[in-house]
Design a protein around this motif. Structure first.
Motif: not given
Lengths: 348, 369
Positions: A35-38, A310-333
């Protein structure tokens, strides 16, 4: 009542066999990855439409795949090993110093990598399995030790200039039929690095090991229930010991692959990879309580983790912290979904 | 509550046991032995280690300085974290690995409040106490988040807190838009350095205050009892009218409050923050402190004084290593060796072997009695 046997209202056995926990969690992971990749391919387009983008995820994470598979095996037996990232870093640094300053070659690098891994595995495995010390504490000490040793070997980054090594490092194995033209219209063939082939081989081998060998089934039995495994005549200590040895050995191999990818030794190499490996294993459906998990799931866990980055950084949130926060959110989910799914399943 | 020697039964049953064996069975044996070893080592190697001198610092205050003061001072954050970590360990049988990252969040929130959103501030823009209370509220909320995952979703504590471990420092950077606020107000640094006219570092007083609060809470409320019973068997606690999920959640919130206090001390030492390096690896030290204090990491019975002692032992070790000019980057390797020695010595299998080696007839005595 054993799992997998369903009973209808009249109390008759149904012919339906429910999915095992391992397969259920694996299915969730694979579906989420696709789903993510598509989503990325259809809505973000850009580089995502090129197959090379996908292969780059593999190229950049060959070592993480190997590390995560080792982590999954230890987690399946109910343990944990947080020293893997630091061991990877130590292997990189020692290999770089060996190549640059001691005239080593690619074979000594392989020997060093596997040797360091084996040493960590034997010591940690012995302390965990035979002295019954908490794996978290032991691998924590192992992590500290490996981190400290890395800076003792060399504080400054060491870049490798050995030509034979660089030749292996830069070997590109082209994948037929997946290339794409670049901006100038020149056809660029898609490629993977040597490390990816090794990593995929490791995944397949470990899958076979876990599925069809006695040792592999013992891992699940020990993780599922220590005491029952013992009563069935499984040598619990030996199984746990071997799981830790295998995990650290794979961390050593991961170190070689990481070194093959970056071509330098640096104190910051593979920083935080132990947590990435744990996260990938969990996303891949391995439970920390043991007994449930699959290396194929772990493989997809690594892919999902890096796709979302990669998706997060290509959405324009390329600051380093966004990547960590999304990974954490995904882990939580994933944790919450797993927990709800398993809780409901066990209630039935 | 967990001192076995006070239990009369143990005394009656095994009256002729060797002193060594009785000592090693004590929960506080390992931290006390480690502390004694460290003190002896420093006494033999260089007795000047313990010298406390009175010096004048850059602000013109007369202050005490010396290695002992520095141990007591620098261990403050660790001691406060270890107390909260002990409760969490006891109730949920797992550890919170996000405390370092949440400390960064607490520090970031407090600095943003007192700087009023500016990058550098010369005077505090907000009442310090209010800022600290907001910091405490924020980290208590994060504690509640961790606690909810652990208590209500049945997720293993280490995995549940892995989420905040991954995201915490990033959230801390996000709170301040990745800027590094610096406050130059001297009053802000009182908590991390010295109060004017008092020669003892303030963190020591804060630590004593926190320990006193927990001593009172554990003495006059049932928190300790409930925590232990939930840790030992959540189902039977439930049958006895304790809400195990609530108790677990509560311990995580308490740890969150401890984290905020520790984070406040850490940022007020320098008046600035570095998101990726502040309190780095402190979660590992805090867990070690709990383990060193003789508490089972699988939950159940606990002794916060053991953890407090364990925290001081760890800081003592760090300071000793620094004194012998071990570079700070190589420090973990030495620490790891000491830690492995300690846990191997405290492993039940090794302890039994040691005890039987020391006094061979101990076994027969046991059988006779």
């Amino acid at each position: 009542m054993p799992k997998g046997i369903a009973v209808d209202k009249q109390g008759r056995l149904k012919e339906r066999v429910a999915m095992s926990d391992t397969n259920l969690l694996l299915t969730i992971t694979v579906v989420v990855f696709f789903i993510l990749y598509l989503y990325a391919v259809f809505f973000l387009q850009g580089s995502f439409t090129k197959p090379q983008n996908f292969l780059n995820i593999l190229n950049n994470n060959a070592s993480l795949i190997v590390l995560s598979c080792g982590m999954s095996i230890v987690m399946i037996t109910g343990g944990i090993d947080i020293s893997v990232g630091a061991v990877t870093c130590l292997v990189c640094m020692t290999s770089a110093v060996n190549l640059e300053r001691q005239g080593g070659n690619i074979f000594t690098v392989i020997l060093i990598g596997l040797g360091i891994g084996l040493a960590f595995g034997v010591v940690q495995g012995f302390l965990v399995a035979h002295l019954g010390i908490q794996p978290f504490i032991i691998s924590l000490a192992g992590m500290f030790f490996a981190k400290g040793m890395t800076t003792i070997v060399s504080k400054e980054p060491v870049r490798v200039t050995d030509e034979a090594f660089l030749a292996v490092k830069d070997t590109r194995i082209t994948v037929p039929g997946l290339g794409s033209p670049n901006k100038l219209g020149v056809y660029i063939p898609a490629y993977v690095e040597v490390g990816v082939v090794i990593a995929l081989l490791v995944v397949v081998l470990l899958f076979c090991l876990l599925r069809w060998t006695k040792l592999g089934r013992n891992f699940y039995a020990v993780g599922g229930n220590n005491q029952s495994a013992n009563m069935l005549g499984i040598n619990v200590r030996r199984t746990k010991f071997l799981a830790h040895v295998l995990c650290s050995l794979l961390a050593g191999l991961g170190g070689i692959l990481y070194f093959l990818h970056v071509g330098s030794g640096d104190v910051a190499n593979a920083a935080g990879d132990e947590m990435n490996a744990i996260a990938s294993s969990i996303i891949g459906g391995t439970l920390l309580t043991g007994g449930v998990g699959n290396v194929v799931g772990t493989f997809f866990g690594v892919l999902s983790l890096n796709t979302i980055k990669r998706i997060v950084s290509s959405l324009g949130f390329d600051e380093a912290w966004w990547s960590n926060i999304t990974v954490a959110a995904m882990l939580c989910l994933f944790l919450v979904v797993q927990s709800i799914v398993l809780l409901r399943k066990n209630k039935k | 509550m967990t001192t076995p020697v006070k239990n009369p039964e143990t005394r009656v049953k095994r009256p002729e046991e060797s002193l060594f064996k009785r000592l090693t069975r004590q929960q506080l044996f390992i931290p006390v032995a480690a502390l004694v070893l460290l003190v002896l080592f420093n006494l033999v190697a260089d007795y000047k280690f313990f010298a406390v001198t009175i010096t004048e610092n850059s602000l013109g205050n007369t202050v005490l300085s010396g290695n002992i003061i520095s141990v007591l001072d620098n261990a403050s954050e660790l001691v406060i974290l270890a107390i909260g970590m002990t409760l969490v360990t006891a109730s949920s049988g797992g550890q919170d690995i996000s405390v370092g990252a949440t400390m960064a969040i607490a520090g970031s929130v407090i600095l943003r409040m007192v700087c009023g959103g500016q990058v550098t501030a010369d005077t505090m823009q907000m009442n310090l106490i209010l800022a600290v209370i907001i910091g405490i509220a924020v980290t208590a909320l994060f504690g509640a988040f961790n606690g909810t995952l652990v208590a209500y979703f049945n997720i293993q504590p280490m995995v549940a807190t892995l989420i905040m471990y991954t995201a915490g420092r990033s959230i801390a950077a996000w709170i301040n838009n990745n800027q590094l606020p610096i406050i130059n107000d001297l009053a802000f640094k009182y908590a991390g350095t010295f109060l004017p006219g008092i020669p003892v570092p303030t963190p020591i007083f804060i630590t004593i205050l926190v320990i006193a609060v927990f001593w009172l809470v554990l003495k006059f409320t049932n928190l300790g009892l409930y925590t232990q019973s939930v840790g030992i068997n959540p189902n039977s606690s439930r049958l006895n009218g304790i809400n195990p999920q609530m108790i677990k959640l509560l311990t995580y919130v308490i740890l969150g409050v401890c984290v905020a206090v520790a984070g406040f001390i850490r940022v007020s030492r320098s008046g600035s923050i570095n998101y990726s390096r502040i309190a780095e690896n402190i979660e590992m030290d805090a867990i070690l402190a709990v383990a060193l204090g003789g508490n089972a990491l699988s939950g159940g019975k606990f002794n916060i004084y053991g953890s407090i002692l364990g925290a001081y032992v760890i800081q003592f070790l760090t300071t000793t290593l620094y004194k012998y000019e071990v570079p700070s980057t190589a420090l973990p390797a030495y620490k790891a060796v000491v830690v492995i020695l300690l846990v191997v010595l405290s492993a039940p299998a090794v302890r039994e072997k040691l005890a039987s080696m020391k006094k061979a007839p101990a076994k027969t005595v046991k059988e006779v009695s």
